[in-house]
Design an enzyme around this catalytic site. Structure first.
Site, PDB file in Angstrom:
ATOM      1  CD  GLU A 177      -2.764   1.467   2.891  1.00 34.12           C
ATOM      2  OE1 GLU A 177      -2.167   0.540   3.333  1.00 34.12           O
ATOM      3  OE2 GLU A 177      -3.391   2.133   2.558  1.00 34.12           O
ATOM      4  CE  LYS A 219      -5.907   0.182   1.951  1.00 30.05           C
ATOM      5  NZ  LYS A 219      -6.736  -0.451   3.006  1.00 30.05           N
TER       6      LYS A 219
END
Ligand code: 13P
Length: 336
Positions: A177, A219
């Protein structure tokens, strides 16, 4: 661990019409969320709140996985059933946040790097034993005057790649992420450029560290104008810019991309995801891994009567999961 097993988990995380609920707030972050609704930040309140979320009836209809914090992975329902068992019984894959948060990047005022690599191999072994099959590591990229620097992007990409390689070694799917924050007065083009350069650096680093993309989930943050820019972008503009940026920087072999909500309203987060899927077919399934946009309405309701409002709060969790699950297929109906 074989790549086939990692790939199987990764594909299950982005199964059609399903996404992830992020409930991995650290003790400090959940303190802010709970105090925001007037609930005391005790271990029991944190446990009861997470029990409400995880025992939502039929949550597995639209939720493939949940990201937990260390404390939550070890907790049980008030009747003594481990949360990981509740999840497995509902068809929800347990995930675990393994980073140790962002820290000032020395020599680069205003920039941060995520820590947590020391001892990570041992922690991952333990988390696997406790039932976790995917993990999350969040890097944060700030946009401002003269930032982000190339050094900050490289430092964060390097840490993400080392984390991802360790996860795969231990049979855990890494969710990588790199969050480009919405904070600031920058325009949407700046967000596009920063997101693109960040993603390119990340996928270079993953390649250099022998990370198998077939067993990795991205992500991503959406491409948006800064919160204080005074600019507004339509749902279509955000969806188009985000898709173009991802297509230019993310290899097609990746099994899936899930988005964070990052402070968008619940409705915006759903509408943007829905619009991107309507613009498909895309190279990867696009789904959600929302924290605030999955929980905020339920937290508000739950806080008003705690145990007395569990059913009502769970109805809201289910409704948010359903809306986002439909958006993950481009089938969300705003009016419904
Ligand atoms: P938000 O959807 O609230 O941004 O949280 C998702 C998340 O897990 C950020 O790391």
């Amino acid at each position: 661990m074989s790549i086939e097993q990692l790939a199987e988990t990764a594909l299950a995380m982005v199964a059609p019409g399903k996404g992830i609920i992020a409930i991995d707030e650290s003790t400090g972050t959940i303190a802010k969320r709970l105090s925001g609704v007037g609930v005391e930040n005790t271990e029991e309140n944190r446990r009861a709140y997470r029990e409400m979320l995880l025992t939502t009836p039929k949550l597995g209809d639209y939720i493939s996985g949940a990201i937990l914090y260390d404390e939550t992975l070890r907790q049980s329902t008030k009747d003594g059933v481990p949360f990981t068992k509740v999840m497995r019984d509902a068809g929800i894959i347990p995930g675990i946040k393994v980073d140790k948060s962002t820290h000032a990047l020395a020599g680069f005022p205003g920039e941060v790097v995520t820590e947590g690599l020391d001892g990570l191999r041992e922690r991952l072994k333990e988390y696997y034993g406790l039932g976790a099959r995917f993990a999350k590591w969040r890097a944060v990229i700030n946009i401002g005057e003269d930032i982000p620097s190339g050094t900050c992007i490289e430092a964060n990409a390097h840490a993400l790649a080392r984390y991802a390689a360790l996860c795969q070694e231990q049979g855990i799917v890494p969710m990588v992420e790199p969050e480009v924050l919405m904070d600031g007065d920058h325009d949407i083009e700046t967000c596009y450029e920063v997101t693109e350069v960040t993603l390119r650096a990340l996928f270079d680093a993953l390649y250099n560290h022998n990370v198998m993309l077939e067993g990795t989930i991205l992500k991503a943050s959406m491409v948006l104008p800064g919160k204080d820019s005074g600019e507004s972008a339509s749902v279509e503009e955000v969806a188009e810019a985000t898709l173009m940026c991802l297509k230019s920087a993310v290899p097609a072999i990746l099994p899936g991309i899930v988005f964070l909500s990052g402070g968008q309203s619940d409705e915006d987060a759903t509408a943007h995801l829905d619009a991107m899927n309507r613009m498909g077919p895309n190279p990867w399934p696009l789904s959600f891994s929302y924290g605030r946009a999955m929980q905020s309405a339920a937290l508000e309701l739950w806080s008003k009567d705690l145990a007395g409002n569990v059913g009502k709060a769970q109805d809201t969790v289910y409704a948010r999961a359903r809306d986002n699950g439909l958006a993950a297929q481009g089938r969300w109906d705003r009016a419904a």
